[in-house]
Structures are given as C-alpha cells and as structure tokens.
Scaffold this active site. Structure first.
Site, PDB file in Angstrom:
ATOM      1  N   ASP A   1       0.970  -1.126  -0.093  1.00 19.14           N
ATOM      2  CA  ASP A   1      -0.166   0.380   0.209  1.00 19.14           C
ATOM      3  C   ASP A   1       0.818   1.373  -0.201  1.00 19.14           C
ATOM      4  O   ASP A   1       2.231   0.672  -0.186  1.00 19.14           O
ATOM      5  CB  ASP A   1      -0.873   0.419   1.694  1.00 19.14           C
ATOM      6  CG  ASP A   1      -2.145   0.640   1.384  1.00 19.14           C
ATOM      7  OD1 ASP A   1      -2.210   1.874   0.199  1.00 19.14           O
ATOM      8  OD2 ASP A   1      -3.430   0.493   1.692  1.00 19.14           O
TER       9      ASP A   1
ATOM     10  N   GLU B   1       2.523   5.743  -4.291  1.00 21.82           N
ATOM     11  CA  GLU B   1       2.581   5.952  -4.714  1.00 21.82           C
ATOM     12  C   GLU B   1       4.247   7.254  -5.144  1.00 21.82           C
ATOM     13  O   GLU B   1       4.713   7.987  -6.012  1.00 21.82           O
ATOM     14  CB  GLU B   1       1.610   6.881  -4.986  1.00 21.82           C
ATOM     15  CG  GLU B   1       0.366   6.941  -4.858  1.00 21.82           C
ATOM     16  CD  GLU B   1      -0.046   5.571  -3.289  1.00 21.82           C
ATOM     17  OE1 GLU B   1      -0.915   5.030  -3.930  1.00 21.82           O
ATOM     18  OE2 GLU B   1       0.061   6.122  -2.856  1.00 21.82           O
TER      19      GLU B   1
ATOM     20  N   ASP C   1      -9.200   3.896  -1.747  1.00 22.27           N
ATOM     21  CA  ASP C   1      -9.532   4.133  -1.374  1.00 22.27           C
ATOM     22  C   ASP C   1     -11.164   4.887  -1.393  1.00 22.27           C
ATOM     23  O   ASP C   1     -11.156   6.678  -1.349  1.00 22.27           O
ATOM     24  CB  ASP C   1      -9.372   5.040   0.413  1.00 22.27           C
ATOM     25  CG  ASP C   1      -7.615   4.710   0.582  1.00 22.27           C
ATOM     26  OD1 ASP C   1      -7.621   3.395   0.328  1.00 22.27           O
ATOM     27  OD2 ASP C   1      -6.945   5.288   1.583  1.00 22.27           O
TER      28      ASP C   1
END
Length: 950
Positions: free
Chosen positions: A512, A515, A588
């Site tokens: 997770d 980015e 999300d």
C-alpha cells in the site's frame, strides 16, 4: 488507506464524514508546465491564420536502415535554430510504430528510461520493411516535411492516428538561466506563450512547498489525433466513464485535463478527471471500422486533454508531460483483440495468478489480534461461507515497523498455520516507508547500505507517514533488489543480514501507500526535487516508483523458499507493465452507490490498459453501507477479477456472517456462485496471461462494430465464456436493462429464461437476491457446484458443464484450463487444456457433445499460446494427479425436442431427465428446455463423446 496530517503529526483516525479536498491537489493552471502547454493549445486555436508548428524536418537528413524498417532525421525548431533534435521511427512486429525524439548534444541528458521499465524487453525491428510512403489511397505511414512535421497512420485511405497534425509538438530544451547562448530571443510573434522566463521555469510554489528546478524547464507536449474514431478509452486511473468524456471544446464534461500522477487521493470523487493511484499512458481509439492505440512512455507528471472536433466521428488529444523524451508507440490494431496482443507483446501479458487468489478475500483495518484472525476463519466455516484469504493491515506491526509483529500477534507463524490448515492463506501489509529509528533493523540496514532516497542536497529524505518520521528505499538502486529479496527469505543464510523469520510460505504481501504517499509532502506525495539512483529527480520517475517497489516485493515472495512459486502481492500504485507483476485495486473508495457504480468502469479501464487483475473494495473502504448496498456490492465484487471486502478502522464490522437472514443467505449464495465459476475465471486468466486480452471484456471489445455498445460500461463479458453480467448499482432496483448486441439467444443463468437479442435492450428481473447474469447462446460453461470452505479443497471436485445452445439449436463451444494453480510446472506442460464442443452430427438429428485436448490439436511440442511445452504428454504428472476427476453432470439449454436416447460413444446409456420449455431456435420466450445428463465414466482429462438423439 489514509490518515490526516495535523501540524506535522499523524492523526489516529480518519472521520468517515471527510471527503477529498480538491484544493490539496494541483489543477493544470497550478502546474506551470501544464499551464504553458494548455496556453499553447489555446493560442493555436485562436490564431487568425493557420497555426504553423515551428518544428520541421530537413528531408535531406533522412537516413533509412538497410531493411527500410526504420529511419532517423534531424529536426529543427524555428524558435531556437541552434538547438538540435533527432527523430527516429522504427517499425516493430505487427506493424507497431515506435516514434522517438530527443535533444541532441544538450546541456544534460533527458530522462529516457520510462520505456525500459514498462517494456518486457527492447523490441526488435520488423525484419521486412513496413514503412510505406503513401498517398491517401494506400495503407501505411506518411510523413510530411514542409512547414509541419507529421507522422500519420493511414489505413485504406483513412487517417487513423495523426501526430502533430495541429502543430502542438513542443520539447523544452535544456538551457541556462540567462539563456545567453541563444541567438534568437522569443518575440511575441514566435513565442508560444508570454512571460516565458517567469512561468515556473526554475522553481514554482504550491501552497507551502517550493519545488526547485535545477535543470530548468524540460516539458514535452504533443497532439495525437484520431480523425475517424469517436470513442477513446484508457489512460487510467480516473473515476470516470469507460468512454472518456471531453475536457475541452464546447460543453466539456470535465474542466481539467486527465492527469497521470500517482497520488494518494482518499475518498476520491466518483466522477472526476483527477489523478488517482496509478498511471498507464495508454489510449485506445475505437470506431466501427477499426481500433488503434498509442502508448506514450512517460514516467513524469502528464496531463491529457480530450475533445471531439466532429461529434460522433473524431477525437483530438493533447498530451503535456513535465519531463522525458518523446517515446511513443502506435499500435495499428485493427481490432480490440489485436491491440491487446500487440501491447502485451512488448510490455508483457498479465502474470498467471495463483488459483487460490481468485477466491474471496476478507480484510479490514484491522483484525486486532491472532485470536481475532482465528475467529474470523472459524465464523466463515460455521456459516458455510467460502473464504480463501484473511488480510492484516498496518496495526499488526509494532509501531508500524513492518515485518515486526506487535504484542497482539504473539504467535504469527502458528496463526498462519492454523489458517492454512484448511487451505486458506494470509496477506500482510508491508508499506514502503521505513520508521527512522536505529532499533528498526530494516531501516538500519537500508541506511547502512546507502539504499534510501536522497534530498536534492544529497542528504537522506525524511517525510511523515504511518510510521511517523520515515525514509523510503530507493528501488531504482539495483543494490536494493537483492537486499529486499533476502528480507523475505525463509531459507537460513547467515550472510544475509536481518530477515523476516516470523513468516510462512502461506503468508503473502500487500504493498500500500507506494505512490509514494508522504503525509507532509506536496499533494501528499514526495517532493519532486528528491534524487534517485543515477541522479534522476523524483519528478522524472514518480509514476514508475510504485511499480518498482511492487516488482521487488513480488520477486522476493516468489523466491523466498528457494523453489519459485507463484506470488501474490497487491499494489495500489501501478504503471504500464505492472500487469507482469500482480494485482491492483482501485484505492480508498467510499461506501456509496456512486462509488460502487464507478468501480466497474475503473476496473474495465485498467483492464483494457493491460492490467486486468483488478477490483474495488467491496462495501467501500469508508462508511457504513446499509445491508442492501452491501449485498449489491458483493454481487459487483463476485464478478471482478480481484474480489476483496475491505473496511476502514472506524467502520462497523461487516463480515457477511454478521447479518441476519435473508441477507446472510444471499451473501452466502453470492460467495458460492463465485467459487462455482472459478474454472471460468481461471480459464479467462490463462488467456489473459498468454494473449493479453482482458478477463473482463467491455461491450465494444466483444462487439466492435455495434456503435450502440461503445459507451456501455456497466455490463461486460467474463472472458470468452459467454457469460454477460450487469450488476445492479442503483438503490431499490428490482430489474435492469441489459443490451444484447447480436442476433443470438441468451439464457438467464439461474432460471433459464430465454432472451432474444439483436441490437436491443431486454428487461431482466433483478430482485435483491439475484445478480443479472446471462449466458450467450453457443457457449459451454464449466463449473464446480460443490460448496467448499476454500478453493484448494475443490481440487478434485467433479465438474458440471452448462451448455447453452445457439439459435440453431445445435452448436456451442467452451474451454477449460487447469494446472496445479501454485507452481510454474505448467510452463513445462503440466496442465490440462480442453475444449468442449456441441454440434449436429452428420446425416442424423443428433446433438454430439465432445471433449478434445486443445494442446494436442495445437501441435503438441513447441510453444502453445506462449506456454513452452517440451514433449507435451497428455498424461503429464498433473493430469495423473486429477485422473479420477469426473464430469458428473451436463445440462443442455434450448433443445428443440425431448431426446430419444443419450449415449456414450461406446453405446452405454446414460441417465437423463428433460423439462419441456422453449427451444433455442424458436421464437418463444419463457424458460428454456432443460436436459440434465447424469454422466458416468466421463473424466475431465480424457477425450469423450456423448450422442443426444432427438
């Protein structure tokens, strides 16, 4: 998952009442290079005389390769005549054209490695020449070298892809601040925008962050137009329709260009052109005549404007990137499937996943202890609900030091073994940020080895994320790859340093926040002037960063036991080529009907861009969906390639066993439906893994000449199975409209109701307990009907074949692919790949149902659809292992009349029953006739034939 940064510290919880704050993220006008690029486009459009590009080619500079498959040429700009550029055009396999342009002998090198990360390998030139200098009456490539440099793909006299047709090509060359070395200063007549020096060349500020730009301006703009294609798809990730709406021109759907810049955008809007977690710069253009595509290999921030100069006929796009070279692939198609295969050949097809990973995944932030995990597993068993994977979010770790178990998990190995006792697996999160403390061995080793991302001044970069003060491993550094692999190793190696001993080979990984998410950074990500291995700034490589992390973890999991096994690593960030690595999810989302609905085109969009192993969080990550929404969301999730229920730490527990009947039973049935169709899912993934064709196929892919289906993105087909699904995403709905493109019969999967197609919509009942699911006539669907607790327990279960006869009443086909589901033995021929055929026997009114070996039909030895088989043996080890697996039942829909007999090819009579109903070749609706054959001595690994005499 996301949190809030408050005065530099991490808030403990995120309120589900919050939503994305658009002001935290840049608009085009706040990104100087995008503002310049858009201003150029506006100025060209407003010009009173035809806009003339300052870039041109000297025809005398053309140099062809001996095979005529490539050429180079010198490019000059009238703005700065002393700056030199070089254009190179290569023709690759299938007529794919690669167009590259870079500055020659510049002050420094531009970033040119984006394609190297995306490509499977460097593509070779086509052996025979494919460049055709053509006029409008032929097919090939055209170049115009007068005032405008133009590369065009022409097919049958029709322009299909046009580069720089509007003259918006612009590559900002490297320069010094004084620009004293230029012989010509821009004037209002030849400058493309005013106030050039003051327009964010050397630094720019967004909110409290100032981005230094030591290399100065280096943006790249290009118009790419599709004069005869009204629909475009791709450039994920955006919460937007599949057929991308306009961002410029009259009445645009969005006022901002589509942005490609991997960002942590929690609670994102359900309809927006905002950048999200991943970026794949691939765009498909489609019309009734052809499909074409472009892959623009850029790893930097990129904005794409779309408009339709001629509604329902053409599409014009304008790409504006912050840095990099022009490295563009033109894929000629001419069909959607051809585009998928062309793209997969140079970026790689999707990795064939472990079979168990296609089952049901259960996650939340967070299961609080090892006993909680055991309880969840036990409760699914008690309620007879299938489950393959239980997930752990960040709270398993001590102070968010990943790999280090907290006190609530005192026995992680035993916990994992208890879950694995019935075939289940676990997935544990490992985020890319490392807590900056000397007592954390992972951080200490990375620092000691010099493997961390640096600031612009060469010092270690510090940012804030879940761990508090954090550092990030630089996965562009080759030294990080071996080190990261050894962290996961389950094999003792005294020389390897610290490793994750408290793990097992049934514990897999979730990447997770990659980015990367930096809570106190601009736009919640890393500052652009950080530096990576090789001296590249973060601005150059940002969109590739998460993919490299995902790749490193996948390699580590694959090799951790010393004997490679198929890994499972979920990633939030992705780029072109990520399909070779593993699964992603759409981030999300919120527990709303709108987010449920938009998750479908988002999943379809990444699929057509190559990344087919994807899905959205079932139930929505934020919020507390009511039970109707949750049921509908399980129906959506059960028909997504990646099927995971997930929830925020603030939400109420919503495992499906917690609800009362009838809703609990409905969700149980949905889960069982997913498991019964696992043979279909796995067969579809096999095709994706060798041909690149997505598992979920939008309407335009299956019926590329029916324009009424080009914008449909709430219904889709599951592989080549003939299954058409239209999940309900509207509150209170009890029926839905399903569009049937072809003149074919369709059957309701559950009650065999017949619907007749032909470019029309039909109304399908959709009470809460039912997901609208149709079987297209002419399909054979292999299923496994026995409910089990997890998919590995189904390995030797018998099969049921569901045969949906086409409108002739005598034809259907289907495939089944099987292997051990975990290793790479299939690459050496350890597999079963069969075709089932229903057809009319010659000279008799007999329906013949057969099973044949597809590998033998494809030639036995050699390469079969990308699988290398050495001396393929139909009785290979895997086939021997499942030799006693039977086809226990065959169900035939749509027979014209009651059979006289049903026999095996050896003459043995089979037991059967027949229910009268409508036939496939008739005109009546109602339930189809139903022949149910109870088979004996029919094995899945063998050839066999059954005759149904009518």
């Amino acid at each position: 998952m996301r949190g809030i940064v408050v005065f530099g510290y991490l808030a403990a919880l995120v309120s589900p009442l919050l939503a994305v704050k658009p002001e935290d993220f840049k608009t085009c006008s706040q990104a100087a290079f995008c503002n310049r690029g858009r201003a150029l486009s506006a100025r060209a459009a407003a010009s009173k005389s035809p806009w003339i590009s300052p870039y041109s080619i000297n025809p005398t500079s053309l140099v062809f390769s001996p095979s005529k498959s490539s050429f180079t040429a010198a490019v000059k700009s009238s703005l700065y005549p002393e700056i030199k550029f070089e254009l190179q055009v290569d023709i690759l396999r299938d007529g794919v054209a690669r167009v590259r342009m870079d500055q020659v002998d510049g002050l420094r090198k531009r970033y040119d490695e984006a394609a190297s990360w995306a490509l499977l390998k460097e593509p070779a030139l086509k052996e025979e020449g494919q460049i055709v200098w053509t006029d409008q009456g032929k097919t090939g490539m055209k170049a115009v070298y007068d005032d405008v440099e133009l590369i065009t793909l022409i097919r049958s006299g029709r322009e299909e892809v046009v580069l720089n047709g509007r003259g918006l090509l612009h590559m900002e060359h490297f320069r010094t601040k004084t620009r004293a070395n230029h012989s010509q200063e821009p004037t209002p007549e030849n400058a493309w925008f005013e106030g050039e020096e003051e327009h964010g060349f050397w630094e720019e500020t967004f909110k409290s962050w100032t981005d230094s730009k030591p290399k100065g301006p280096e943006s790249l703009s290009l118009d790419i137009d599709f004069p005869n294609h009204p629909h475009v798809y791709g450039i994920p990730e955006h919460a937007a329709p599949l057929s991308l709406p306009s961002t410029t021109g009259p009445d645009p759907a969005y006022s901002e260009p589509y942005r490609l810049w991997n960002l942590d955008v929690y609670e994102y809007e359900s309809s927006s052109s905002m950048a999200l977690y991943g970026a794949i710069p691939v765009l498909h253009a489609h019309s009734t005549k052809s499909t074409v595509a472009v892959f623009n290999a850029l790893a930097s921030e990129t904005w794409v404007d779309i408009h339709h100069p001629t509604p329902d006929k053409s599409t014009a796009t304008h790409w504006i990137a912050e840095s990099g070279i022009l490295d563009l692939f033109i894929l000629p198609g001419p069909t959607p499937d051809a585009i998928f295969e062309q793209y997969a050949r140079f970026t790689g097809p999707t990795a064939l996943p472990a079979h168990w990973s296609l089952g049901h995944h259960q996650c939340r932030w967070n299961y609080i202890s090892s006993d909680d995990v055991r309880t969840v597993s036990r409760r699914f068993d008690e309620e007879e609900m299938p489950l393959d994977v239980i997930w752990l979010d960040i709270e398993y770790s001590q102070e968010h030091k990943y790999f280090i178990w907290g006190q609530s998990f005192p026995d992680p190995v035993q916990m994992a073994n208890d879950v694995a006792a019935i075939g289940r697996k676990m997935v544990v999160i490992v985020d890319p940020h490392l807590k900056r403390t000397s007592n954390y061995p992972v951080y200490a080793e990375a620092q000691e080895r010099g493997l961390l991302v640096k600031k612009s001044d060469g010092g270690e970069f510090e940012g804030w994320c879940w761990s508090g003060s954090s550092a990030w491993v630089d996965f562009f550094n080759p030294g990080s790859w071996t080190w990261w692999t050894k962290l996961f190793s389950l094999v003792d190696d005294p020389s390897a340093g610290w490793r994750w001993k408290d793990s097992t080979d049934t514990m897999f990984i979730w990447n997770d926040m990659n980015e990367p998410s930096v809570f106190n950074g601009p736009e919640i990500t890393m500052v652009k002037d950080n530096t990576h291995y090789g001296g590249w700034e973060h601005r150059d490589v940002h969109n590739v960063n998460g993919m490299l992390y995902h790749n490193a973890t996948t390699n580590a999991v694959m090799t951790r036991t010393g004997s490679p096994r198929r890994p499972f690593v979920l990633s939030r960030s992705f780029f072109a080529g990520s399909q070779r690595i593993g699964a992603i999810w759409t981030g999300d989302n919120m527990g709303t009907w709108e987010h449920m609905a938009v998750g479908i085109p988002m999943t379809l969009s990444v699929g057509i861009a190559g990344l087919t192993y994807a899905g959205s969080d079932v139930g929505g990550f934020f919020g507390n969906p009511d039970v109707e929404m949750l049921v509908r969301w399980y129906q959506v999730g059960a028909f997504a390639p990646f099927f995971r229920a997930h929830a925020h730490i603030d939400t109420k527990r919503r495992e499906p066993y917690l609800y009362d009947d009838p809703h609990k039973s409905i969700m149980r049935d949905i889960l069982r439906l997913r498991y019964s169709l696992l043979p279909v899912w796995y067969t579809a993934f096999r095709e994706a893994s060798v041909r690149g064709i997505p598992v979920l196929r939008p309407q335009y892919v299956v019926f590329p000449k029916d324009s009424r289906g080009f914008a449909l993105d709430q219904q889709y087909y599951l592989g080549a199975s003939g299954l058409l699904v239209k999940p309900v995403t509207t509150q209170g709905a009890t029926e839905t409209e399903v569009y049937l493109s072809d003149d074919q019969v369709y059957y309701d999967y559950f009650d065999s109701q017949i619907y007749r197609g032909g470019s029309k919509s039909v109304t399908v009942p959709a009470p809460l307990e039912k997901v609208p699911l149709l079987i297209r006539g002419g399909s054979i669907v292999p299923t496994r009907a026995r409910p089990r607790r997890s998919s590995p327990l189904m390995k030797k279960d018998p099969f049921t074949l569901k045969i949906a006869l086409d409108k002739t009443g005598f034809a259907a086909r289907g495939e089944l692919y099987l292997d051990d589901g975990e290793t790479y033995a299939h690459q050496q021929g350890e597999l079963i790949w069969r075709q089932f055929i229903a057809s009319k026997a010659e000279k008799k009114k007999v329906l013949a149902i057969r099973s044949v070996d597809l590998v033998s039909r494809a030639g036995g030895e050699g390469a079969v659809d990308g699988i290398t088989l050495s001396a393929y043996d139909r009785e290979n080890a895997f086939a021997r292992d499942i030799a006693d697996v039977t086809v226990e039942r065959i169900v035939v829909l749509g027979l014209e009349s009651r059979p006289k007999s049903v026999k095996l090819e050896n003459g043995k009579e089979l037991q059967w029953t027949f229910n009268e109903g409508s036939s496939a070749k008739g005109k009546k609706s109602g339930a189809a006739s139903l022949l149910t054959i109870k088979t004996r001595d029919v094995y899945i690994v063998e050839d066999w034939s059954i005759a149904v005499e009518l």
